[in-house]
Design a protein around this motif. Sequence first.
Motif, PDB file in Angstrom:
ATOM      1  N   SER A 223      41.298  45.323  24.242  1.00  0.00           N
ATOM      2  CA  SER A 223      41.237  45.272  25.766  1.00  0.00           C
ATOM      3  C   SER A 223      42.214  43.929  26.103  1.00  0.00           C
ATOM      4  O   SER A 223      42.502  43.247  25.160  1.00  0.00           O
ATOM      5  CB  SER A 223      40.087  45.273  26.203  1.00  0.00           C
ATOM      6  OG  SER A 223      39.468  43.943  25.986  1.00  0.00           O
TER       7      SER A 223
ATOM      8  N   ARG B  89      41.322  41.537  27.895  1.00  0.00           N
ATOM      9  CA  ARG B  89      40.265  40.449  27.779  1.00  0.00           C
ATOM     10  C   ARG B  89      40.135  39.963  26.181  1.00  0.00           C
ATOM     11  O   ARG B  89      40.259  39.085  25.792  1.00  0.00           O
ATOM     12  CB  ARG B  89      38.800  41.078  28.072  1.00  0.00           C
ATOM     13  CG  ARG B  89      37.892  39.746  28.120  1.00  0.00           C
ATOM     14  CD  ARG B  89      36.473  40.302  28.241  1.00  0.00           C
ATOM     15  NE  ARG B  89      36.302  40.911  29.472  1.00  0.00           N
ATOM     16  CZ  ARG B  89      36.104  40.405  30.702  1.00  0.00           C
ATOM     17  NH1 ARG B  89      36.021  39.016  30.764  1.00  0.00           N
ATOM     18  NH2 ARG B  89      36.051  41.042  31.863  1.00  0.00           N
TER      19      ARG B  89
ATOM     20  N   GLY C  48      45.735  42.070  36.264  1.00  0.00           N
ATOM     21  CA  GLY C  48      45.644  43.239  35.690  1.00  0.00           C
ATOM     22  C   GLY C  48      44.066  43.694  35.509  1.00  0.00           C
ATOM     23  O   GLY C  48      43.454  42.445  35.631  1.00  0.00           O
ATOM     24  N   ASP C  49      43.800  44.587  35.044  1.00  0.00           N
ATOM     25  CA  ASP C  49      42.362  44.846  34.526  1.00  0.00           C
ATOM     26  C   ASP C  49      42.079  44.384  33.195  1.00  0.00           C
ATOM     27  O   ASP C  49      42.802  44.881  32.218  1.00  0.00           O
ATOM     28  CB  ASP C  49      42.415  46.687  34.796  1.00  0.00           C
ATOM     29  CG  ASP C  49      40.824  46.963  34.319  1.00  0.00           C
ATOM     30  OD1 ASP C  49      39.907  46.094  33.902  1.00  0.00           O
ATOM     31  OD2 ASP C  49      40.720  48.284  34.379  1.00  0.00           O
TER      32      ASP C  49
ATOM     33  N   SER D 139      39.748  45.032  31.275  1.00  0.00           N
ATOM     34  CA  SER D 139      39.156  46.142  30.441  1.00  0.00           C
ATOM     35  C   SER D 139      40.224  47.124  29.807  1.00  0.00           C
ATOM     36  O   SER D 139      39.863  47.979  29.240  1.00  0.00           O
ATOM     37  CB  SER D 139      37.946  46.914  31.039  1.00  0.00           C
ATOM     38  OG  SER D 139      38.413  47.640  32.056  1.00  0.00           O
ATOM     39  N   MET D 140      41.418  47.198  30.536  1.00  0.00           N
ATOM     40  CA  MET D 140      42.447  47.944  30.089  1.00  0.00           C
ATOM     41  C   MET D 140      42.870  47.971  28.351  1.00  0.00           C
ATOM     42  O   MET D 140      43.034  46.771  28.071  1.00  0.00           O
ATOM     43  CB  MET D 140      43.778  47.869  30.909  1.00  0.00           C
ATOM     44  CG  MET D 140      44.719  48.765  30.709  1.00  0.00           C
ATOM     45  SD  MET D 140      46.263  48.601  31.807  1.00  0.00           S
ATOM     46  CE  MET D 140      47.261  47.314  30.816  1.00  0.00           C
TER      47      MET D 140
ATOM     48  N   ARG E 201      50.870  43.387  40.131  1.00  0.00           N
ATOM     49  CA  ARG E 201      49.852  43.833  41.437  1.00  0.00           C
ATOM     50  C   ARG E 201      50.373  45.086  42.000  1.00  0.00           C
ATOM     51  O   ARG E 201      49.038  45.892  42.207  1.00  0.00           O
ATOM     52  CB  ARG E 201      49.719  42.650  42.175  1.00  0.00           C
ATOM     53  CG  ARG E 201      48.722  42.938  43.380  1.00  0.00           C
ATOM     54  CD  ARG E 201      48.020  41.806  43.952  1.00  0.00           C
ATOM     55  NE  ARG E 201      49.201  40.905  44.656  1.00  0.00           N
ATOM     56  CZ  ARG E 201      48.665  39.676  45.367  1.00  0.00           C
ATOM     57  NH1 ARG E 201      47.464  39.391  45.508  1.00  0.00           N
ATOM     58  NH2 ARG E 201      49.719  38.916  45.941  1.00  0.00           N
TER      59      ARG E 201
ATOM     60  N   VAL F 240      49.013  48.028  39.608  1.00  0.00           N
ATOM     61  CA  VAL F 240      47.837  48.337  39.572  1.00  0.00           C
ATOM     62  C   VAL F 240      47.284  48.749  40.824  1.00  0.00           C
ATOM     63  O   VAL F 240      46.225  50.127  40.795  1.00  0.00           O
ATOM     64  CB  VAL F 240      47.066  46.874  39.138  1.00  0.00           C
ATOM     65  CG1 VAL F 240      45.713  46.901  39.133  1.00  0.00           C
ATOM     66  CG2 VAL F 240      47.422  46.490  37.892  1.00  0.00           C
ATOM     67  N   GLN F 241      47.613  48.673  41.993  1.00  0.00           N
ATOM     68  CA  GLN F 241      47.214  49.124  43.274  1.00  0.00           C
ATOM     69  C   GLN F 241      47.700  50.631  43.298  1.00  0.00           C
ATOM     70  O   GLN F 241      47.131  51.263  44.112  1.00  0.00           O
ATOM     71  CB  GLN F 241      47.861  48.307  44.333  1.00  0.00           C
ATOM     72  CG  GLN F 241      47.072  46.874  44.433  1.00  0.00           C
ATOM     73  CD  GLN F 241      47.576  45.925  45.637  1.00  0.00           C
ATOM     74  OE1 GLN F 241      48.766  46.464  46.171  1.00  0.00           O
ATOM     75  NE2 GLN F 241      47.216  44.760  45.757  1.00  0.00           N
TER      76      GLN F 241
ATOM     77  N   ARG G 147      48.928  51.687  34.716  1.00  0.00           N
ATOM     78  CA  ARG G 147      48.446  50.972  33.449  1.00  0.00           C
ATOM     79  C   ARG G 147      49.293  49.738  33.185  1.00  0.00           C
ATOM     80  O   ARG G 147      50.236  50.152  32.175  1.00  0.00           O
ATOM     81  CB  ARG G 147      47.929  51.760  32.309  1.00  0.00           C
ATOM     82  CG  ARG G 147      46.935  52.732  32.677  1.00  0.00           C
ATOM     83  CD  ARG G 147      46.535  53.515  31.495  1.00  0.00           C
ATOM     84  NE  ARG G 147      46.025  52.649  30.311  1.00  0.00           N
ATOM     85  CZ  ARG G 147      46.624  52.295  29.312  1.00  0.00           C
ATOM     86  NH1 ARG G 147      48.053  52.581  29.252  1.00  0.00           N
ATOM     87  NH2 ARG G 147      45.804  51.668  28.371  1.00  0.00           N
TER      88      ARG G 147
ATOM     89  N   ALA H 296      49.760  45.213  32.784  1.00  0.00           N
ATOM     90  CA  ALA H 296      49.127  43.870  32.875  1.00  0.00           C
ATOM     91  C   ALA H 296      49.950  42.902  32.394  1.00  0.00           C
ATOM     92  O   ALA H 296      50.961  43.343  31.646  1.00  0.00           O
ATOM     93  CB  ALA H 296      47.774  43.949  32.281  1.00  0.00           C
TER      94      ALA H 296
END
Length: 264
Positions: free
Chosen positions: A142, A144, A163-164, A166-167, A212, A215-216, A220, A222
């Motif tokens: 991920s 993170r 970005g996410d 958790s991606m 950004r 993502v919106q 996928r 980041a």
Amino acid sequence: MPLRIEDVIHELINPVGQLETTVDVLEFGDPSAEVRGIATTFVASSDVIRQAAKSGANLLISHEGIFFSHHNNREAIKNDPVATEKRKLIEETGMAIFRFHDYWHRYQPDGIMAGLIEQLDWQKYLAEYHPASAIIQIPEASVREIAGHLKSKLGVPYVRVVGDLSMICSRIGLLAGYRGGGLMAIPLFEQEDLDLMILGEGPEWETPEYVRDAVQQGKRKAIIVLGHAQSEEPGMNYLAGVLRARYPGLPVYFIAEKPLFQII
């Protein structure tokens, strides 16, 4: 025969050949002086200069400029009190300072990038080198988890993410230093089918805003922003290792600075 400062400089630029235009010059010092010790650093701050002198080194190799600009425009700050005191410090310590930026980036592979990949322990995941980037293929993780890996390996207290978190990522673009601008970074996402881009720095309203919007739109993508120094210091640490191997018996040190910004 004693090793002179000019001998070290010659060996550093020799793999690339003489560049017609470069910021890499001996900023201070006598090129014919004998080398007693070498220190490498990302930028020759006042504390770094003091530490280098205390170590016994008389040649400091700095990746970035001494006086706060890429092209080292001393005329603009010739009467500035901070610059004046710094010049006095250099003169008092007798430190020779060589700027080693353009040549190191033109090594094959780029010395800064090679050092960053080594410190991240990603040599086994290297898929491809480009002149200004590297493509890394890691086992799935991920955003993170990757951010945590970067903080641990680079010894930094924070990174910035768009970005996410958790991606899940696998294919990464790595761009050290000031290579995070939109013209360089954005096309790599599609050209190299990247999930994640890890940048040194760049204008915040270019690549970060692209991500950004992506993502919106449900795409996928980041980025992780390390900071300029955090992305390039490993390359100067790597240089210290190269110099130790080249000059066995000569003291060679890498001097790191503390992170520049405080998070409050």
